[in-house]
Design a protein around this motif. Structure first.
Motif, mmCIF file in Angstrom:
data_model
loop_
_atom_site.group_PDB
_atom_site.id
_atom_site.type_symbol
_atom_site.label_atom_id
_atom_site.label_comp_id
_atom_site.label_asym_id
_atom_site.label_seq_id
_atom_site.Cartn_x
_atom_site.Cartn_y
_atom_site.Cartn_z
ATOM 1 N N LEU A 84 0.821 -1.205 0.000
ATOM 2 C CA LEU A 84 0.000 0.000 0.000
ATOM 3 C C LEU A 84 0.860 1.262 0.000
ATOM 4 O O LEU A 84 0.536 2.246 -0.664
ATOM 5 N N LYS A 85 1.959 1.246 0.741
ATOM 6 C CA LYS A 85 2.874 2.399 0.741
ATOM 7 C C LYS A 85 3.431 2.631 -0.659
ATOM 8 O O LYS A 85 3.532 3.768 -1.134
ATOM 9 N N ASN A 86 3.805 1.543 -1.352
ATOM 10 C CA ASN A 86 4.388 1.661 -2.697
ATOM 11 C C ASN A 86 3.341 1.961 -3.769
ATOM 12 O O ASN A 86 3.680 2.149 -4.931
ATOM 13 N N SER A 87 2.073 2.009 -3.356
ATOM 14 C CA SER A 87 0.984 2.310 -4.291
ATOM 15 C C SER A 87 0.568 3.766 -4.207
ATOM 16 O O SER A 87 -0.555 4.123 -4.571
ATOM 17 N N ASN A 88 1.480 4.628 -3.730
ATOM 18 C CA ASN A 88 1.112 6.021 -3.487
ATOM 19 C C ASN A 88 0.706 6.773 -4.756
ATOM 20 O O ASN A 88 -0.007 7.768 -4.698
ATOM 21 N N GLU A 89 1.155 6.294 -5.932
ATOM 22 C CA GLU A 89 0.784 6.970 -7.179
ATOM 23 C C GLU A 89 -0.557 6.481 -7.725
ATOM 24 O O GLU A 89 -1.064 7.025 -8.705
ATOM 25 N N GLY A 90 -1.128 5.451 -7.097
ATOM 26 C CA GLY A 90 -2.432 4.956 -7.510
ATOM 27 C C GLY A 90 -2.363 4.059 -8.731
ATOM 28 O O GLY A 90 -1.281 3.787 -9.278
ATOM 29 N N TYR A 91 -3.540 3.605 -9.177
ATOM 30 C CA TYR A 91 -3.634 2.709 -10.334
ATOM 31 C C TYR A 91 -4.789 3.136 -11.239
ATOM 32 O O TYR A 91 -5.791 3.671 -10.779
ATOM 33 N N ASN A 92 -4.613 2.839 -12.522
ATOM 34 C CA ASN A 92 -5.661 3.107 -13.506
ATOM 35 C C ASN A 92 -6.536 1.888 -13.765
ATOM 36 O O ASN A 92 -7.631 2.015 -14.320
ATOM 37 N N LEU A 93 -6.029 0.713 -13.381
ATOM 38 C CA LEU A 93 -6.742 -0.523 -13.702
ATOM 39 C C LEU A 93 -6.254 -1.647 -12.796
ATOM 40 O O LEU A 93 -5.085 -1.675 -12.403
ATOM 41 N N LEU A 94 -7.178 -2.564 -12.468
ATOM 42 C CA LEU A 94 -6.828 -3.797 -11.760
ATOM 43 C C LEU A 94 -7.022 -4.970 -12.712
ATOM 44 O O LEU A 94 -7.958 -4.980 -13.521
ATOM 45 N N ILE A 95 -6.127 -5.961 -12.616
ATOM 46 C CA ILE A 95 -6.284 -7.201 -13.384
ATOM 47 C C ILE A 95 -6.219 -8.372 -12.414
ATOM 48 O O ILE A 95 -5.230 -8.536 -11.691
ATOM 49 N N GLN A 96 -7.275 -9.166 -12.381
ATOM 50 C CA GLN A 96 -7.236 -10.413 -11.623
ATOM 51 C C GLN A 96 -6.877 -11.542 -12.580
ATOM 52 O O GLN A 96 -7.395 -11.614 -13.704
ATOM 53 N N VAL A 97 -5.988 -12.425 -12.135
ATOM 54 C CA VAL A 97 -5.567 -13.555 -12.966
ATOM 55 C C VAL A 97 -5.896 -14.847 -12.239
ATOM 56 O O VAL A 97 -5.576 -15.001 -11.056
ATOM 57 N N PHE A 98 -6.572 -15.769 -12.919
ATOM 58 C CA PHE A 98 -6.662 -17.139 -12.400
ATOM 59 C C PHE A 98 -6.787 -18.123 -13.543
ATOM 60 O O PHE A 98 -7.048 -17.750 -14.682
ATOM 61 N N ARG A 99 -6.546 -19.392 -13.223
ATOM 62 C CA ARG A 99 -6.515 -20.435 -14.251
ATOM 63 C C ARG A 99 -7.915 -20.843 -14.675
ATOM 64 O O ARG A 99 -8.889 -20.674 -13.928
ATOM 65 N N ALA A 100 -8.007 -21.411 -15.865
ATOM 66 C CA ALA A 100 -9.290 -21.825 -16.439
ATOM 67 C C ALA A 100 -9.812 -23.057 -15.706
ATOM 68 O O ALA A 100 -9.493 -24.183 -16.046
ATOM 69 N N SER A 101 -10.565 -22.817 -14.671
ATOM 70 C CA SER A 101 -11.212 -23.887 -13.915
ATOM 71 C C SER A 101 -12.404 -23.255 -13.211
ATOM 72 O O SER A 101 -12.638 -22.056 -13.316
ATOM 73 N N ARG A 102 -13.143 -24.046 -12.476
ATOM 74 C CA ARG A 102 -14.274 -23.482 -11.755
ATOM 75 C C ARG A 102 -13.794 -22.507 -10.705
ATOM 76 O O ARG A 102 -12.771 -22.705 -10.047
ATOM 77 N N LEU A 103 -14.528 -21.444 -10.518
ATOM 78 C CA LEU A 103 -14.194 -20.464 -9.495
ATOM 79 C C LEU A 103 -14.265 -21.090 -8.106
ATOM 80 O O LEU A 103 -15.135 -21.915 -7.827
ATOM 81 N N THR A 104 -13.346 -20.704 -7.244
ATOM 82 C CA THR A 104 -13.357 -21.177 -5.866
ATOM 83 C C THR A 104 -13.480 -19.982 -4.927
ATOM 84 O O THR A 104 -13.400 -18.826 -5.343
ATOM 85 N N ILE A 105 -13.642 -20.275 -3.641
ATOM 86 C CA ILE A 105 -13.731 -19.206 -2.649
ATOM 87 C C ILE A 105 -12.451 -18.387 -2.632
ATOM 88 O O ILE A 105 -12.454 -17.201 -2.290
ATOM 89 N N LEU A 106 -11.328 -18.986 -3.032
ATOM 90 C CA LEU A 106 -10.046 -18.278 -3.043
ATOM 91 C C LEU A 106 -10.073 -17.111 -4.035
ATOM 92 O O LEU A 106 -9.653 -16.001 -3.721
ATOM 93 N N GLU A 107 -10.578 -17.360 -5.245
ATOM 94 C CA GLU A 107 -10.676 -16.284 -6.239
ATOM 95 C C GLU A 107 -11.656 -15.207 -5.778
ATOM 96 O O GLU A 107 -11.426 -14.009 -5.956
ATOM 97 N N LYS A 108 -12.755 -15.639 -5.173
ATOM 98 C CA LYS A 108 -13.747 -14.693 -4.653
ATOM 99 C C LYS A 108 -13.138 -13.810 -3.559
ATOM 100 O O LYS A 108 -13.329 -12.592 -3.539
ATOM 101 N N ASN A 109 -12.376 -14.431 -2.649
ATOM 102 C CA ASN A 109 -11.758 -13.669 -1.566
ATOM 103 C C ASN A 109 -10.729 -12.675 -2.093
ATOM 104 O O ASN A 109 -10.626 -11.547 -1.595
#
Length: 268
Positions: A84-109
């Motif tokens: 969070l400290k190193n994110s002081n300049e902010g972001y224009n976009l977020l990208i979530q990455v996960f493998r092609a399988s059924r969604l789990t609680i881990l991806e949701k969390n």
């Protein structure tokens, strides 16, 4: 000079997240395995040009299986603070990455933590699904799973089905994989440029006189989200002094600001 598009890429270890970032940036960074993966560690790529735009990627390790339902180590909390400290300049976009399988609680969390807890729903997010080389076309995964994703309360600007793997075991297939990697790279870069905000969205004010309080308020907000959502708590025996030293020695806060942050945050 135009400011770069800043992108925070998050996902668990083993999803192909770093391979994705390596391919997008055209640079090689070490791909972590589960044993080396530490929650919230991150690495920033040098700015690169794509379609006339400058892009900076931050590759961040998200929650892993071992953190679910357990007490997070103090190290994980400090890594979160560092991110969070190193994110002081902010972001224009977020990208979530996960493998092609059924969604789990881990991806949701992970979605809830980064998109809701940290970004407070203020930054657009796209989903990059890796390992789609087994689908023809790769977009088949999206068509088969779109309804399930949306019903899981995961809202993305776009879902991009990709392949960033190499055919290391069957080298005769590498030309096909190379074509899929290039196709995937172009699709993700186009989505970054299309969906990124015009200016970065900042998590806290890093320039004003109340810098320490702004950072502490943001950190407390994120921590309270984690505590409520994931039932986390810290074992804080003698941790306050360690945390102050971490803020000063590693994150380069002044000692005065570090103590203000601890006071404002009032960790418990």
């Amino acid at each position: 000079m135009t400011e770069p598009i800043r992108v925070l890429v998050f996902g668990t270890v083993g999803t192909g997240k770093t391979s994705c970032c390596n391919t997008l940036a055209g640079k090689k960074k070490e791909v972590s395995n589960q044993a080396r993966g530490v929650t919230f560690t991150s690495q920033v790529y040098e700015a690169f040009e794509a379609n006339g735009k400058s892009i900076v990627l931050t590759d961040t390790a998200g929650l892993n299986e071992s953190e679910l339902g357990t007490v997070p180590a103090n190290e994980a909390f400090m890594q979160l603070t560092k991110l969070l400290k190193n994110s002081n300049e902010g972001y224009n976009l977020l990208i979530q990455v996960f493998r092609a399988s059924r969604l789990t609680i881990l991806e949701k969390n992970n979605y809830d933590l980064f998109v809701k807890g940290i970004a407070n729903l203020k930054i657009p997010v796209i989903l990059v699904v890796t390992g789609c080389e087994g689908f023809f076309p790769m977009s088949q995964w999206r068509e088969e799973n779109r309804e399930y994703v949306e019903s899981s309360d995961l809202i993305y600007k776009d879902i991009i089905c990709t392949c960033f793997a190499k055919a290391e075991q069957r080298t005769e297939l590498e030309p096909i994989y190379a074509r899929l990697r290039d196709e995937s790279r172009q699709a993700v870069l186009a989505a970054i440029i299309k969906y990124a905000t015009e200016t970065p969205v900042k998590f806290y004010d890093s320039t004003g006189q109340d810098y320490a309080k702004s950072f502490a308020d943001m950190l407390k907000q994120v921590w309270e989200f984690c505590r409520e959502r994931f039932k986390w708590y810290l074992l804080l025996a003698a941790f306050e002094g360690v945390f102050v030293s971490f803020l000063v020695d590693v994150l380069e806060f002044s000692e005065e600001d570090a103590r203000k942050i601890v006071e404002f945050f009032n960790i418990n």
